[in-house]
Design a protein around this motif. Sequence first.
Motif, PDB file in Angstrom:
ATOM      1  N   ASP A 127     -20.765   3.573  12.428  1.00  0.00           N
ATOM      2  CA  ASP A 127     -20.938   3.167  11.037  1.00  0.00           C
ATOM      3  C   ASP A 127     -22.318   2.547  10.828  1.00  0.00           C
ATOM      4  N   TRP A 142     -17.234  10.546   4.754  1.00  0.00           N
ATOM      5  CA  TRP A 142     -17.519   9.211   5.308  1.00  0.00           C
ATOM      6  C   TRP A 142     -16.784   9.032   6.635  1.00  0.00           C
ATOM      7  N   ARG A 146     -18.364   9.521  10.865  1.00  0.00           N
ATOM      8  CA  ARG A 146     -18.235   8.416  11.811  1.00  0.00           C
ATOM      9  C   ARG A 146     -17.329   8.784  12.978  1.00  0.00           C
TER      10      ARG A 146
END
Length: 230
Positions: A127, A142, A146
């Motif tokens: 992150d 998102w 990650r």
Amino acid sequence: MQETHSTPKEQLLEAALMHVPFDGWSQATFDAAIADSGVEPTVAHSICPRGAVDLALAYHAQGDAMMLAQMAQADLDAMKYSDRVAAAVRFRLEAAEDKEAVRRGTTLFALPMYAPDGARAIWGTADAIWTALGDTSEDVNWYTKRATLSGVYSSTVLFWLGDTSDNHEDTWAFLDRRIGDVMQIEKFKAQVKASPVLSKLMAGPNWLLSHVKAPQRMPANDLPGRWTRP
């Protein structure tokens, strides 16, 4: 010049690193760190209630901070995006000067009781990299970015721990291959979007995933998510 003073946790961590190669991130190491640092035992136990486990996490967080500092100084804008990601992972590994401390940490966080802590730490690193690189994704990407980078980072760390090549050249080659694999996945996703047939086949899953949103910024030890009503 203004003198800087380390915090009690930093003092404990510095003292602990002398013992980790011999005793691991253990109670013996924590007790030795208290004795060597001069930090009051009550203070030490209040800031590290789980003893050496908390110090191991502090060591990981310290490495993340060093990585971010190096990223801020590097001319990443001149690189391809995939090279920026690779450079960030390399900076993170180079920040871990004590390979044995990392090896002992890997062993610690492989234990079932501490595995969630290890997973959060790795996710936090991924992150931090994406955030520093300016990632603005607000949807399922998102999470996938990650998760994918967490896998790349984890596998590269394990390779690095056993690497005896000059200047870890084999590790950097391994890292480049893993980043290349990720780029192939992204290329395939783009091809799916561009194909009318595949787009129709993926219409259902894509609709479902479109309602997954990135988490609101919360404490670093949490991994929340959001779901929006259709």
